[in-house]
Design an enzyme around this catalytic site. Structure first.
Site, PDB file in Angstrom:
ATOM      1  N   ARG A  24       0.952  -1.141   0.101  1.00 27.31           N
ATOM      2  CA  ARG A  24       0.181  -0.281  -0.334  1.00 27.31           C
ATOM      3  C   ARG A  24       0.955   1.368  -0.187  1.00 27.31           C
ATOM      4  O   ARG A  24       1.540   1.372   0.897  1.00 27.31           O
ATOM      5  CB  ARG A  24      -1.109  -0.107   1.280  1.00 27.31           C
ATOM      6  CG  ARG A  24      -2.071  -1.023   1.625  1.00 27.31           C
ATOM      7  CD  ARG A  24      -2.098  -1.054   2.548  1.00 27.31           C
ATOM      8  NE  ARG A  24      -3.969  -2.339   2.253  1.00 27.31           N
ATOM      9  CZ  ARG A  24      -4.551  -2.840   3.131  1.00 27.31           C
ATOM     10  NH1 ARG A  24      -5.240  -2.174   3.565  1.00 27.31           N
ATOM     11  NH2 ARG A  24      -5.396  -4.122   2.811  1.00 27.31           N
ATOM     12  N   SER A 116      -7.672  -1.657   0.646  1.00 23.11           N
ATOM     13  CA  SER A 116      -9.160  -1.369   1.897  1.00 23.11           C
ATOM     14  C   SER A 116      -9.511  -0.512   2.727  1.00 23.11           C
ATOM     15  O   SER A 116     -10.109   0.295   1.277  1.00 23.11           O
ATOM     16  CB  SER A 116      -8.199  -2.079   2.936  1.00 23.11           C
ATOM     17  OG  SER A 116      -8.715  -2.980   3.367  1.00 23.11           O
ATOM     18  N   HIS A 117      -9.420  -0.401   3.684  1.00 21.48           N
ATOM     19  CA  HIS A 117      -9.289   0.729   4.391  1.00 21.48           C
ATOM     20  C   HIS A 117      -9.198   1.999   4.004  1.00 21.48           C
ATOM     21  O   HIS A 117      -9.373   3.845   4.943  1.00 21.48           O
ATOM     22  CB  HIS A 117      -9.922   0.390   5.769  1.00 21.48           C
ATOM     23  CG  HIS A 117      -8.578   0.377   6.676  1.00 21.48           C
ATOM     24  ND1 HIS A 117      -7.996  -0.863   6.107  1.00 21.48           N
ATOM     25  CD2 HIS A 117      -7.960   1.165   7.604  1.00 21.48           C
ATOM     26  CE1 HIS A 117      -6.778  -0.470   7.095  1.00 21.48           C
ATOM     27  NE2 HIS A 117      -6.861   0.044   7.819  1.00 21.48           N
ATOM     28  N   ASP A 288     -15.954  -2.010   4.478  1.00 22.94           N
ATOM     29  CA  ASP A 288     -14.036  -0.827   4.539  1.00 22.94           C
ATOM     30  C   ASP A 288     -14.183  -1.048   2.749  1.00 22.94           C
ATOM     31  O   ASP A 288     -14.836  -1.454   1.624  1.00 22.94           O
ATOM     32  CB  ASP A 288     -13.430  -1.098   4.674  1.00 22.94           C
ATOM     33  CG  ASP A 288     -13.069  -2.614   4.283  1.00 22.94           C
ATOM     34  OD1 ASP A 288     -13.127  -2.833   3.555  1.00 22.94           O
ATOM     35  OD2 ASP A 288     -12.266  -2.812   4.247  1.00 22.94           O
ATOM     36  N   ASP A 290     -13.013  -2.347   0.230  1.00 23.89           N
ATOM     37  CA  ASP A 290     -12.957  -2.942  -0.344  1.00 23.89           C
ATOM     38  C   ASP A 290     -13.429  -4.389  -0.274  1.00 23.89           C
ATOM     39  O   ASP A 290     -13.501  -5.706  -0.697  1.00 23.89           O
ATOM     40  CB  ASP A 290     -10.948  -3.881  -0.760  1.00 23.89           C
ATOM     41  CG  ASP A 290     -11.300  -4.271   0.706  1.00 23.89           C
ATOM     42  OD1 ASP A 290     -11.355  -4.061   2.050  1.00 23.89           O
ATOM     43  OD2 ASP A 290     -10.068  -5.198   0.947  1.00 23.89           O
ATOM     44  N   ASP A 292     -14.540  -6.029   2.443  1.00 25.22           N
ATOM     45  CA  ASP A 292     -13.853  -7.786   3.550  1.00 25.22           C
ATOM     46  C   ASP A 292     -14.132  -7.513   4.734  1.00 25.22           C
ATOM     47  O   ASP A 292     -14.997  -7.670   5.845  1.00 25.22           O
ATOM     48  CB  ASP A 292     -12.226  -8.074   3.174  1.00 25.22           C
ATOM     49  CG  ASP A 292     -11.199  -6.649   3.453  1.00 25.22           C
ATOM     50  OD1 ASP A 292     -11.806  -5.410   3.740  1.00 25.22           O
ATOM     51  OD2 ASP A 292     -10.358  -7.001   3.419  1.00 25.22           O
ATOM     52  N   ARG A 293     -14.845  -5.862   5.089  1.00 29.77           N
ATOM     53  CA  ARG A 293     -14.455  -6.017   6.940  1.00 29.77           C
ATOM     54  C   ARG A 293     -16.068  -5.190   7.517  1.00 29.77           C
ATOM     55  O   ARG A 293     -16.705  -4.505   6.138  1.00 29.77           O
ATOM     56  CB  ARG A 293     -13.547  -4.555   7.772  1.00 29.77           C
ATOM     57  CG  ARG A 293     -12.681  -4.070   7.430  1.00 29.77           C
ATOM     58  CD  ARG A 293     -11.868  -3.110   7.912  1.00 29.77           C
ATOM     59  NE  ARG A 293     -10.231  -2.959   7.721  1.00 29.77           N
ATOM     60  CZ  ARG A 293      -9.265  -2.881   8.333  1.00 29.77           C
ATOM     61  NH1 ARG A 293      -9.567  -2.443   9.618  1.00 29.77           N
ATOM     62  NH2 ARG A 293      -8.150  -2.656   8.239  1.00 29.77           N
ATOM     63  N   THR A 357      -1.681 -10.861  13.566  1.00 34.20           N
ATOM     64  CA  THR A 357      -2.648 -10.059  12.557  1.00 34.20           C
ATOM     65  C   THR A 357      -2.516 -10.412  11.083  1.00 34.20           C
ATOM     66  O   THR A 357      -1.612 -10.678  11.279  1.00 34.20           O
ATOM     67  CB  THR A 357      -2.064  -8.672  13.061  1.00 34.20           C
ATOM     68  OG1 THR A 357      -2.716  -8.473  15.015  1.00 34.20           O
ATOM     69  CG2 THR A 357      -2.747  -7.516  12.515  1.00 34.20           C
ATOM     70  N   GLU A 376     -10.896 -11.144  13.888  1.00 33.42           N
ATOM     71  CA  GLU A 376      -9.816  -9.805  14.243  1.00 33.42           C
ATOM     72  C   GLU A 376     -11.226  -8.774  14.471  1.00 33.42           C
ATOM     73  O   GLU A 376     -12.268  -8.613  14.131  1.00 33.42           O
ATOM     74  CB  GLU A 376      -9.609  -9.278  13.272  1.00 33.42           C
ATOM     75  CG  GLU A 376      -8.200 -10.734  11.839  1.00 33.42           C
ATOM     76  CD  GLU A 376      -7.079 -10.015  11.750  1.00 33.42           C
ATOM     77  OE1 GLU A 376      -6.201  -9.651  11.809  1.00 33.42           O
ATOM     78  OE2 GLU A 376      -7.861  -9.683  10.388  1.00 33.42           O
ATOM     79  N   SER A 378      -9.902  -5.963  14.542  1.00 31.94           N
ATOM     80  CA  SER A 378     -10.168  -4.520  13.156  1.00 31.94           C
ATOM     81  C   SER A 378     -11.805  -4.970  12.568  1.00 31.94           C
ATOM     82  O   SER A 378     -11.137  -4.641  10.895  1.00 31.94           O
ATOM     83  CB  SER A 378      -9.269  -4.759  12.293  1.00 31.94           C
ATOM     84  OG  SER A 378      -8.389  -6.632  11.992  1.00 31.94           O
ATOM     85  N   LYS A 389     -11.354 -12.208   4.737  1.00 30.36           N
ATOM     86  CA  LYS A 389     -13.163 -11.978   5.878  1.00 30.36           C
ATOM     87  C   LYS A 389     -13.665 -11.338   4.507  1.00 30.36           C
ATOM     88  O   LYS A 389     -13.518 -10.661   3.233  1.00 30.36           O
ATOM     89  CB  LYS A 389     -12.166 -10.521   6.514  1.00 30.36           C
ATOM     90  CG  LYS A 389     -11.727  -9.569   6.498  1.00 30.36           C
ATOM     91  CD  LYS A 389     -11.253  -8.865   7.456  1.00 30.36           C
ATOM     92  CE  LYS A 389      -9.915  -7.412   6.941  1.00 30.36           C
ATOM     93  NZ  LYS A 389      -9.212  -7.997   6.826  1.00 30.36           N
TER      94      LYS A 389
HETATM   95  C1  VG1 Z   1      -4.898  -3.855   9.809  1.00 34.46           C
HETATM   96  C2  VG1 Z   1      -5.498  -5.266  10.951  1.00 34.46           C
HETATM   97  C3  VG1 Z   1      -5.753  -6.291  10.791  1.00 34.46           C
HETATM   98  C4  VG1 Z   1      -6.686  -6.280   9.169  1.00 34.46           C
HETATM   99  C5  VG1 Z   1      -4.978  -5.951   7.768  1.00 34.46           C
HETATM  100  C6  VG1 Z   1      -5.959  -5.999   6.898  1.00 34.46           C
HETATM  101  O1  VG1 Z   1      -4.034  -3.914   9.742  1.00 34.46           O
HETATM  102  O2  VG1 Z   1      -5.193  -4.738  11.895  1.00 34.46           O
HETATM  103  O3  VG1 Z   1      -6.601  -6.928  12.125  1.00 34.46           O
HETATM  104  O4  VG1 Z   1      -6.059  -7.830   9.194  1.00 34.46           O
HETATM  105  O5  VG1 Z   1      -5.222  -4.571   8.724  1.00 34.46           O
HETATM  106  O6  VG1 Z   1      -7.380  -5.121   6.589  1.00 34.46           O
HETATM  107  P1  VG1 Z   1      -2.685  -3.387  10.774  1.00 34.46           P
HETATM  108  O7  VG1 Z   1      -1.285  -4.245  10.130  1.00 34.46           O
HETATM  109  O8  VG1 Z   1      -2.662  -1.785   9.959  1.00 34.46           O
HETATM  110  O9  VG1 Z   1      -3.101  -3.472  12.238  1.00 34.46           O
HETATM  111  V1  VG1 Z   1      -7.506  -4.197   5.455  1.00 34.46           V
HETATM  112  O10 VG1 Z   1      -9.963  -4.638   5.399  1.00 34.46           O
HETATM  113  O11 VG1 Z   1      -6.717  -3.175   5.411  1.00 34.46           O
HETATM  114  O12 VG1 Z   1      -7.202  -5.509   4.200  1.00 34.46           O
HETATM  115 CO    CO Z   2     -10.180  -4.615   3.785  1.00 39.56          CO
END
Ligand code: VG1
Ligand code: CO
Length: 560
Positions: A24, A116-117, A288, A290, A292-293, A357, A376, A378, A389
């Site tokens: 990213r 993603s988010h 979010d 994409d 998945d959340r 994680t 998770e 998150s 997810k």
């Molecule tokens: C975060 C979350 C983690 C999740 C990851 C990807 O990672 O804490 O639980 O699996 O995002 O989610 P980090 O390393 O920033 O804590 V997503 O929906 O951004 O693919």
């Molecule tokens: Co996502």
């Protein structure tokens, strides 16, 4: 007409190291000459000889640069001997949809275009991630290979003259230097909707959502936050389940998410929370970028922590036909996630796993038939129907539980706590801090908490005392392939099971984000306010980590 493959010289870029879930970076980084080309070439090469003649899935969350990147990827795949691509129309596929497509089509993998988010648009983030043939995010060994390749890359190959219009569904056949190459542009939602229909009882859910069964339509507010789920939500909730147009908002995927930050939590999904708090709704949900959340809230914006959401779904698996058909294997959660699901697993006599994680750590357990439901903290919840997810799946699961129990979300939670006790949980995020002081903070804290005298020490705040039982930097050995993941987060566990966890995010595109997780279990006192209950432990965490001193921050940017 046969199209020619061309080889272009290039030089490595630094930092093409995939994080928790893919690479990213700012759009401006990805659009530098050869930056995206290099990374895609390395993804393909990391597949070795399996690549030639393979099928891959390509799609993303519709954010800025998705479409251009998808077209570029098609040309590079054509240049590297891939036989067939399944591409979402306009480059659009949610992350769960990609996972499902890979599995249904027995593809070698998929290239997912998403950050993603993270916010989107020309000034914000883009991302590329590779999912393997089980449909899940590439494991560490694979992403390390991609990274290694990126440090030595000298050339990439592509078919520059290949013209493709991905705005229209259909099949295009090409001849690449005498070999066939097929690009199938597919409807972005059809396969996924079919998959959800296999998992849930859409007939029952339709009658419940539309009000046919009891004369009372379910009052929903589903907020896609201008991310990719809009298209899926409209088809599933409006067309299949009979919800009214007023039940869904922000359903047009926009390149900059319309300025929204599609991170479904109490801070960034504020509009949803305020609307549901004021209005007359049974359930609110957000996703979010994409898809998945998910975040679930009940009437009056009653917040369901993702850790509780997982535990409740685990308790009510009977409400979902998929689990009746396929059986119930073990459960799992990421290490920082509160252990509510462990209690359900214990009661049902199931294995429960604690992994680092990132969703990639669940894949092996699912493939080995030991895991059927995981989550998770998150805002990630999902099952072994795919290897990601799945936000919409989670909402369908919750609606199934509501239909099954006939209860409100708040009552479902209160009943759950009365049986199992409650894990109070909160996460503080300190976003975009300077990296150096954060690294120093983590190193200092690791040294302090792993010193021999730390175990047994007591910490007090506001009349509560916590005694350290164990402390470490979490490491994990995969039970299936025995691979080892080290340094997955600092963890202090107290005598009563309460925990402080601290780690640096692996999904940011610049600087450092510190995540502080606080978890405390109460058997009896289950109706307190989380912020009040957890205050002493938060203060202790700030004292032990000296976070304000290192980061210069007195308050987090996001609290969930
Ligand atoms: C975060 C979350 C983690 C999740 C990851 C990807 O990672 O804490 O639980 O699996 O995002 O989610 P980090 O390393 O920033 O804590 V997503 O929906 O951004 O693919
Ligand atoms: Co996502």
């Amino acid at each position: 007409m046969s199209l020619n493959v061309e080889t272009k010289q290039t030089t490595p870029y630094e930092g093409q190291k995939p994080g928790t879930s893919g690479l990213r970076k700012k759009v401006k980084v990805f659009t530098q000459p050869n930056y995206t080309e290099n990374f895609v070439q390395c993804i393909l090469e990391a597949n070795g000889t399996a690549l030639v003649g393979s099928t891959l899935v390509v799609g993303g969350d519709g954010r800025y640069y998705c479409k251009e990147a998808a077209e570029l990827i098609i040309r590079i795949c054509a240049g590297n001997g891939v036989a067939k691509l399944l591409v979402g129309q306009n480059g659009i596929l949610s992350t769960p949809a990609v996972s499902s497509l890979i599995r249904h089509n027995k593809a070698l993998g998929g290239i997912v275009l998403t950050a993603s988010h993270n916010p989107g648009g020309p000034e914000n983030d883009f991302g590329i991630k590779f999912n393997c043939e089980n449909g899940g995010p590439a494991p560490d060994a694979f992403t390390n290979k991609i990274y290694q390749l990126s440090t030595t890359i000298k050339a990439y190959t592509l078919v520059p003259s290949l013209q493709i219009d991905i705005s229209k569904v259909g099949v295009s056949n090409y001849d690449i230097g005498g070999k066939p190459f097929v690009v199938e542009v597919i409807d972005s939602v059809a396969n996924y909707v079919r998959h959800m229909e296999e998992i849930f009882d859409f007939g029952k859910l339709h009658d419940f959502v539309s009000g046919k069964s009891n004369g009372k339509p379910l009052k929903m507010r589903i907020d896609s936050m201008n991310g990719v789920t809009g298209a899926y939500v409209r088809e599933i909730f409006l067309n299949r389940l009979g919800a009214t147009e007023a039940s869904v908002v922000h359903t047009t995927p926009l390149p900059d998410f319309g300025g929204l930050h599609p991170d479904p939590n109490l801070t960034y999904a504020k509009d949803l929370v305020e609307t549901v708090a004021k209005g007359d709704y049974d359930i609110g949900a957000a996703f979010d970028g994409d898809g998945d959340r998910n975040m679930i809230i009940g009437s009056k914006a009653f917040f369901v922590t993702p850790s509780d959401s997982l535990a409740v779904i685990a308790h009510y698996l009977d409400a979902i036909p998929y689990f009746q058909k396929n059986g119930v294997q073990g459960f799992a959660r990421s290490m920082p996630t509160a252990s509510a699901v462990d209690l359900v697993g214990k009661k049902l006599g199931k294995e429960v796993f604690e992994v680092p994680t990132g969703w990639k750590y669940f894949g092996n357990l699912m493939d080995a038939g030991r895991l059927c439901l995981c989550g998770e903290e998150s805002f990630g919840t999902g099952s072994n129907h795919i290897r990601e997810k799945d936000g919409i799946w989670a909402v369908l699961a919750w609606i199934s539980v509501m239909q099954h129990t006939g209860k409100s979300i708040e009552d479902i939670l209160k009943q759950h706590w009365s049986v199992y006790g409650r894990n109070y949980f909160t996460r503080y995020d300190y976003e975009e801090c300077d990296l150096e002081p954060c690294n120093e903070m983590m190193a200092t804290m690791e040294k302090n908490i792993t010193a021999a005298e730390f175990v047994g020490k007591s910490f007090s705040s506001e009349g509560k005392t916590y005694k350290v039982k164990e402390a470490d930097n979490f490491s994990y050995t995969d039970p299936v392939d025995k691979s080892l993941a080290t340094k997955q987060g600092l963890r202090i566990v107290f005598d009563d099971g309460s925990r402080i966890v601290m780690r640096l995010s692996g999904t940011g595109s610049s600087g450092a984000t510190v995540r502080l997780y606080i978890d405390s279990y109460e058997k009896q006192n289950v109706l307190g306010q989380a912020s009040v209950m957890l205050k002493p432990l938060i203060d202790i965490a700030l004292e032990i980590s000296q976070l304000p001193k290192f980061t210069g921050r007195n308050a987090p940017t996001v609290i969930t």
